[in-house]
Write a protein that holds these residues in place. Structure first.
Motif, PDB file in Angstrom:
ATOM      1  N   ASN A  83       0.777  -1.169   0.045  1.00  0.00           N
ATOM      2  CA  ASN A  83      -0.004   0.129  -0.117  1.00  0.00           C
ATOM      3  C   ASN A  83       1.110   1.129  -0.172  1.00  0.00           C
ATOM      4  OD1 ASN A  83      -2.604  -1.182   0.702  1.00  0.00           O
ATOM      5  ND2 ASN A  83      -1.283  -2.107   2.107  1.00  0.00           N
ATOM      6  N   ALA A  84       0.513   2.238  -0.599  1.00  0.00           N
ATOM      7  CA  ALA A  84       1.071   3.724  -0.571  1.00  0.00           C
ATOM      8  C   ALA A  84      -0.423   4.594  -0.455  1.00  0.00           C
ATOM      9  CB  ALA A  84       2.044   4.038  -1.860  1.00  0.00           C
ATOM     10  N   ASP A  85      -0.064   5.252   0.828  1.00  0.00           N
ATOM     11  CA  ASP A  85      -1.324   6.262   1.106  1.00  0.00           C
ATOM     12  C   ASP A  85      -0.635   7.558   1.531  1.00  0.00           C
ATOM     13  OD1 ASP A  85      -3.031   4.155   0.901  1.00  0.00           O
ATOM     14  OD2 ASP A  85      -2.460   3.479   2.916  1.00  0.00           O
ATOM     15  N   VAL A  86      -1.524   8.742   1.147  1.00  0.00           N
ATOM     16  CA  VAL A  86      -1.382   9.980   1.475  1.00  0.00           C
ATOM     17  C   VAL A  86      -2.343  10.366   2.731  1.00  0.00           C
ATOM     18  CG1 VAL A  86      -1.570  12.249   0.889  1.00  0.00           C
ATOM     19  CG2 VAL A  86      -0.485  10.591  -0.733  1.00  0.00           C
ATOM     20  N   HIS A  87      -1.970  10.707   3.855  1.00  0.00           N
ATOM     21  CA  HIS A  87      -2.701  11.219   4.980  1.00  0.00           C
ATOM     22  C   HIS A  87      -2.798  12.839   4.980  1.00  0.00           C
ATOM     23  CE1 HIS A  87      -0.936   7.282   7.218  1.00  0.00           C
ATOM     24  NE2 HIS A  87      -1.728   6.956   6.034  1.00  0.00           N
ATOM     25  N   TRP A  88      -4.096  13.432   5.201  1.00  0.00           N
ATOM     26  CA  TRP A  88      -4.305  14.733   5.356  1.00  0.00           C
ATOM     27  C   TRP A  88      -4.800  14.718   6.677  1.00  0.00           C
ATOM     28  CZ3 TRP A  88      -9.039  17.760   4.800  1.00  0.00           C
ATOM     29  CH2 TRP A  88      -9.011  18.916   4.975  1.00  0.00           C
ATOM     30  N   ASN A  89      -3.582  15.308   7.546  1.00  0.00           N
ATOM     31  CA  ASN A  89      -3.858  15.577   9.081  1.00  0.00           C
ATOM     32  C   ASN A  89      -4.706  16.590   9.223  1.00  0.00           C
ATOM     33  OD1 ASN A  89      -2.016  13.248   9.296  1.00  0.00           O
ATOM     34  ND2 ASN A  89      -0.283  14.774   9.131  1.00  0.00           N
ATOM     35  N   ALA A  90      -5.932  16.575   9.226  1.00  0.00           N
ATOM     36  CA  ALA A  90      -6.992  17.534   9.241  1.00  0.00           C
ATOM     37  C   ALA A  90      -7.129  18.163  10.599  1.00  0.00           C
ATOM     38  CB  ALA A  90      -8.272  17.028   8.391  1.00  0.00           C
ATOM     39  N   PHE A  91      -7.130  17.186  11.451  1.00  0.00           N
ATOM     40  CA  PHE A  91      -7.022  17.488  12.842  1.00  0.00           C
ATOM     41  C   PHE A  91      -5.874  16.964  13.601  1.00  0.00           C
ATOM     42  CE2 PHE A  91     -11.291  16.635  11.496  1.00  0.00           C
ATOM     43  CZ  PHE A  91     -12.239  18.021  11.683  1.00  0.00           C
ATOM     44  N   ARG A  92      -5.251  18.071  14.213  1.00  0.00           N
ATOM     45  CA  ARG A  92      -3.839  17.760  14.845  1.00  0.00           C
ATOM     46  C   ARG A  92      -3.726  18.566  15.943  1.00  0.00           C
ATOM     47  NH1 ARG A  92      -3.082  19.935   9.964  1.00  0.00           N
ATOM     48  NH2 ARG A  92      -2.043  21.927   9.977  1.00  0.00           N
ATOM     49  N   GLY A  93      -3.129  17.917  16.965  1.00  0.00           N
ATOM     50  CA  GLY A  93      -2.531  18.661  18.243  1.00  0.00           C
ATOM     51  C   GLY A  93      -1.175  18.239  18.450  1.00  0.00           C
ATOM     52  N   ASP A  94      -0.747  18.596  19.688  1.00  0.00           N
ATOM     53  CA  ASP A  94       0.915  18.289  20.066  1.00  0.00           C
ATOM     54  C   ASP A  94       1.019  16.811  20.028  1.00  0.00           C
ATOM     55  OD1 ASP A  94       1.300  20.929  20.252  1.00  0.00           O
ATOM     56  OD2 ASP A  94       0.946  20.825  22.628  1.00  0.00           O
ATOM     57  N   LYS A  95       0.132  15.799  20.213  1.00  0.00           N
ATOM     58  CA  LYS A  95       0.267  14.435  20.496  1.00  0.00           C
ATOM     59  C   LYS A  95      -0.562  13.516  19.627  1.00  0.00           C
ATOM     60  CE  LYS A  95       2.298  14.125  24.922  1.00  0.00           C
ATOM     61  NZ  LYS A  95       3.492  13.206  24.939  1.00  0.00           N
ATOM     62  N   TYR A  96      -1.358  14.164  18.913  1.00  0.00           N
ATOM     63  CA  TYR A  96      -2.346  13.266  18.137  1.00  0.00           C
ATOM     64  C   TYR A  96      -2.817  14.059  16.534  1.00  0.00           C
ATOM     65  CZ  TYR A  96      -6.080  16.933  18.543  1.00  0.00           C
ATOM     66  OH  TYR A  96      -6.807  18.048  18.608  1.00  0.00           O
ATOM     67  N   LYS A  97      -2.984  12.958  15.807  1.00  0.00           N
ATOM     68  CA  LYS A  97      -3.481  13.450  14.450  1.00  0.00           C
ATOM     69  C   LYS A  97      -4.565  12.584  13.718  1.00  0.00           C
ATOM     70  CE  LYS A  97       1.449  13.731  12.827  1.00  0.00           C
ATOM     71  NZ  LYS A  97       2.199  13.333  11.869  1.00  0.00           N
ATOM     72  N   LEU A  98      -5.808  13.110  13.589  1.00  0.00           N
ATOM     73  CA  LEU A  98      -6.964  12.521  12.678  1.00  0.00           C
ATOM     74  C   LEU A  98      -6.878  12.789  11.224  1.00  0.00           C
ATOM     75  CD1 LEU A  98      -9.413  13.299  15.420  1.00  0.00           C
ATOM     76  CD2 LEU A  98      -8.090  11.208  15.135  1.00  0.00           C
ATOM     77  N   TYR A  99      -6.913  11.628  10.289  1.00  0.00           N
ATOM     78  CA  TYR A  99      -6.747  12.241   9.153  1.00  0.00           C
ATOM     79  C   TYR A  99      -7.844  11.129   8.158  1.00  0.00           C
ATOM     80  CZ  TYR A  99      -3.769   8.117   9.904  1.00  0.00           C
ATOM     81  OH  TYR A  99      -3.066   6.990  10.241  1.00  0.00           O
ATOM     82  N   PRO A 100      -8.143  11.765   6.966  1.00  0.00           N
ATOM     83  CA  PRO A 100      -8.811  10.880   5.883  1.00  0.00           C
ATOM     84  C   PRO A 100      -7.396  10.404   5.173  1.00  0.00           C
ATOM     85  CG  PRO A 100      -8.920  13.453   5.385  1.00  0.00           C
ATOM     86  CD  PRO A 100      -8.300  13.168   6.713  1.00  0.00           C
ATOM     87  N   LEU A 101      -7.671   9.186   4.330  1.00  0.00           N
ATOM     88  CA  LEU A 101      -6.301   8.946   3.556  1.00  0.00           C
ATOM     89  C   LEU A 101      -7.075   8.327   2.313  1.00  0.00           C
ATOM     90  CD1 LEU A 101      -6.071   5.229   3.360  1.00  0.00           C
ATOM     91  CD2 LEU A 101      -5.882   5.823   5.921  1.00  0.00           C
ATOM     92  N   ALA A 102      -5.990   8.395   1.397  1.00  0.00           N
ATOM     93  CA  ALA A 102      -6.396   8.068  -0.010  1.00  0.00           C
ATOM     94  C   ALA A 102      -5.094   7.228  -0.486  1.00  0.00           C
ATOM     95  CB  ALA A 102      -6.768   9.025  -0.909  1.00  0.00           C
ATOM     96  N   GLY A 103      -4.852   6.423  -1.440  1.00  0.00           N
ATOM     97  CA  GLY A 103      -3.887   5.831  -2.037  1.00  0.00           C
ATOM     98  C   GLY A 103      -4.011   4.552  -2.821  1.00  0.00           C
ATOM     99  N   LEU A 104      -3.078   3.862  -2.984  1.00  0.00           N
ATOM    100  CA  LEU A 104      -3.068   2.464  -3.980  1.00  0.00           C
ATOM    101  C   LEU A 104      -2.733   1.637  -3.247  1.00  0.00           C
ATOM    102  CD1 LEU A 104      -1.255   4.402  -7.051  1.00  0.00           C
ATOM    103  CD2 LEU A 104      -3.771   3.946  -6.798  1.00  0.00           C
TER     104      LEU A 104
END
Length: 165
Positions: A83-104
């Motif tokens: 798998n090769a994915d891109v994550h867009w860290n839409a919601f992020r703080g000092d210790k966390y990231k929440l993201y949608p992902l898309a890839g192949l």
């Protein structure tokens, strides 16, 4: 399709190598493929391009299936994916990231019976969501829920344990 997949992977690698402010992490994946109906164990490499975007590559090996077809003979199925994915860290703080992902993705299947084997591979698309939490400066845990769209859709929940450089 193979040329397109290789071009996208080459673009991810090029983008990662030219980025100035990135960070690397490596780790282990544990998950389950619903279409294959098997758990998997895998490896993962992730590059943080900047605060907003990460690229992640992974290789997962599904535990093999062995079925008794009678008369003491078995048929064995083996699967793996890349798998090769891109994550867009839409919601992020000092210790966390929440993201949608898309890839192949590329999924390989192999069936073996009495010394004869046959294999088949298919390319597809990954779509999903995920998140990660940094326990320390060097250790993080992540969770992803994604759909691998190949000839149908396989739901793939996964947990990752990462070491960050």
């Amino acid at each position: 399709m193979k040329k397109l997949f290789m071009a996208v992977v080459a673009a991810f690698i090029s983008l990662a190598s030219f980025a100035q402010s990135g960070s690397w992490s490596v780790g282990l994946n544990f998950g389950y493929g619903t279409d294959i109906s098997k758990p998997f164990l895998g490896g993962r490499v992730m590059y943080g391009i900047n605060d907003a975007f990460d690229v992640a590559g992974s290789f997962n090996y599904y535990f093999k299936d062995k079925y008794d077809v009678g008369y003491g003979e078995d048929i064995t199925f083996r699967y793996w994916d890349i798998n090769a994915d891109v994550h867009w860290n839409a919601f992020r703080g000092d210790k966390y990231k929440l993201y949608p992902l898309a890839g192949l993705t590329y999924l390989q299947a192999k069936a073996s019976y009495e010394g004869i084997s046959s294999s088949d591979g298919r390319f597809g698309v990954n779509l999903g969501i995920g998140g990660s939490y940094d326990f320390t400066e060097n250790f993080a845990v992540g969770v992803e829920l994604k759909a691998q769209i190949i000839d149908g859709t396989q739901f793939v929940p996964m947990a990752s344990f990462m070491y960050k450089f």
